[in-house]
Design a protein around this motif. Structure first.
Motif, PDB file in Angstrom:
ATOM      1  N   MET A 115      13.804 -20.218 -13.766  1.00  0.00           N
ATOM      2  CA  MET A 115      14.937 -21.620 -12.643  1.00  0.00           C
ATOM      3  C   MET A 115      16.194 -21.112 -13.134  1.00  0.00           C
ATOM      4  SD  MET A 115      11.698 -24.589 -13.069  1.00  0.00           S
ATOM      5  CE  MET A 115      12.498 -25.124 -11.351  1.00  0.00           C
ATOM      6  N   ASP A 117      18.273 -19.869 -10.959  1.00  0.00           N
ATOM      7  CA  ASP A 117      19.065 -19.563  -9.928  1.00  0.00           C
ATOM      8  C   ASP A 117      19.373 -20.893  -9.850  1.00  0.00           C
ATOM      9  OD1 ASP A 117      18.868 -16.955  -9.819  1.00  0.00           O
ATOM     10  OD2 ASP A 117      16.804 -17.080  -8.469  1.00  0.00           O
ATOM     11  N   ARG A 118      18.020 -21.878  -9.522  1.00  0.00           N
ATOM     12  CA  ARG A 118      18.338 -23.707  -9.446  1.00  0.00           C
ATOM     13  C   ARG A 118      20.003 -23.852 -10.616  1.00  0.00           C
ATOM     14  NH1 ARG A 118      14.450 -25.792  -6.594  1.00  0.00           N
ATOM     15  NH2 ARG A 118      12.535 -24.272  -6.258  1.00  0.00           N
ATOM     16  N   LYS A 120      22.081 -22.681 -10.756  1.00  0.00           N
ATOM     17  CA  LYS A 120      23.885 -22.087 -10.281  1.00  0.00           C
ATOM     18  C   LYS A 120      24.365 -23.331  -9.613  1.00  0.00           C
ATOM     19  CE  LYS A 120      22.339 -17.088  -9.978  1.00  0.00           C
ATOM     20  NZ  LYS A 120      21.951 -16.015 -10.091  1.00  0.00           N
ATOM     21  N   ARG A 121      22.995 -24.207  -9.216  1.00  0.00           N
ATOM     22  CA  ARG A 121      23.621 -25.113  -8.013  1.00  0.00           C
ATOM     23  C   ARG A 121      24.309 -26.361  -8.409  1.00  0.00           C
ATOM     24  NH1 ARG A 121      17.927 -25.786  -4.761  1.00  0.00           N
ATOM     25  NH2 ARG A 121      17.932 -23.908  -4.182  1.00  0.00           N
TER      26      ARG A 121
END
Length: 252
Positions: A115, A117-118, A120-121
């Motif tokens: 996860m 990519d999440r 990156k927020r």
């Protein structure tokens, strides 16, 4: 586990060869693949013990590949030192406690990686502002995770990605940290009497297979689409995380 059947050894050889191929393709990932698969056959501690020699072998080869090692080491040596400390502490924790919960921890670490990519927020801008402190924290956390579940990669990957270092520098620095961490872990296991002659005897041929897989992965990375390979690797990791959770619940 003090004795191994021929079938168990053959399966372990195939597992480390595949994990070595993954590592050769991407420059890292050997323990991320090998540990959860072997943990399905044994337990997390035994899986880590069996992969000590293979992990150090692939880390050393990958670290030396590409040249300009002195620049990578000179800039990020302190991360590896903190990982060394974390690995020693994590290994002692693993030896002292029931191994079953570490299946769940390993599954959670894999899910954290998947996860990414999440993540990156999340605002990680403080990492380049405080490179020494954040590097020490990443090394310590990576060492603790490496010592307990053999997967310290996510913490280090976040740090180096936010530092915006070139891919070669990141691969060399991470593999140096892993090499020091695994060496410390091996010494810690030996000091507490967990590194038995049988484990050493089994882990040496595993190391040879891991290097063969590593070389095949390096060959593959030059000739195949990394995106396709990464896609199937992620599917495998999702499956392994689920199986580890099932095993954890079964053995409660």
């Amino acid at each position: 586990m003090d004795a191994y059947s021929l079938n168990e050894i053959l399966v372990a050889l195939l597992i480390v060869a595949f994990a070595g191929a993954v590592h050769g393709t991407f420059g890292l990932g050997f323990p991320m693949v090998a540990t959860p698969v072997l943990a399905l056959l044994t337990d997390v501690q035994t899986a880590i013990l069996l992969t000590l020699a293979p992990t150090m072998a692939v880390n050393l080869w990958t670290m030396l590949r590409g040249g300009n090692l002195a620049a990578s080491v000179g800039r990020f040596w302190f991360v590896a030192v903190w990982m060394l400390v974390g690995s020693a502490v994590g290994t002692l924790v693993l030896v002292a406690l029931d191994p079953n919960p570490f299946r769940l921890l390993l599954a959670l670490v894999i899910l954290l990686y998947l996860m990414g990519d999440r993540l990156k927020r999340v605002d990680w801008s403080w990492i380049p502002r405080y490179p020494r402190a954040s590097g020490a924290g990443a090394g310590m956390l990576g060492g603790l995770l490496g010592g307990t579940v053999n997967v310290g990669g996510p913490a280090l990957m976040i740090y180096f990605l936010e530092m915006r270092v070139p891919a070669l520098v990141m691969v060399q620095a991470i593999n140096l940290a892993f090499l020091l961490g695994k060496s410390t872990q091996a010494a810690t296991f030996a000091a507490v009497g967990e590194l038995t002659p049988v484990l050493l005897l089994v882990s040496l041929p595993l190391g040879v297979c891991a290097l063969a897989g590593l070389r095949a992965g390096m060959w593959l990375s030059d000739r195949c689409s990394a995106e396709v390979y990464r896609h199937w690797l992620r599917r495998l990791l999702w499956l392994l995380a689920g199986l580890l959770v099932v095993q954890f619940l079964r053995d409660l």
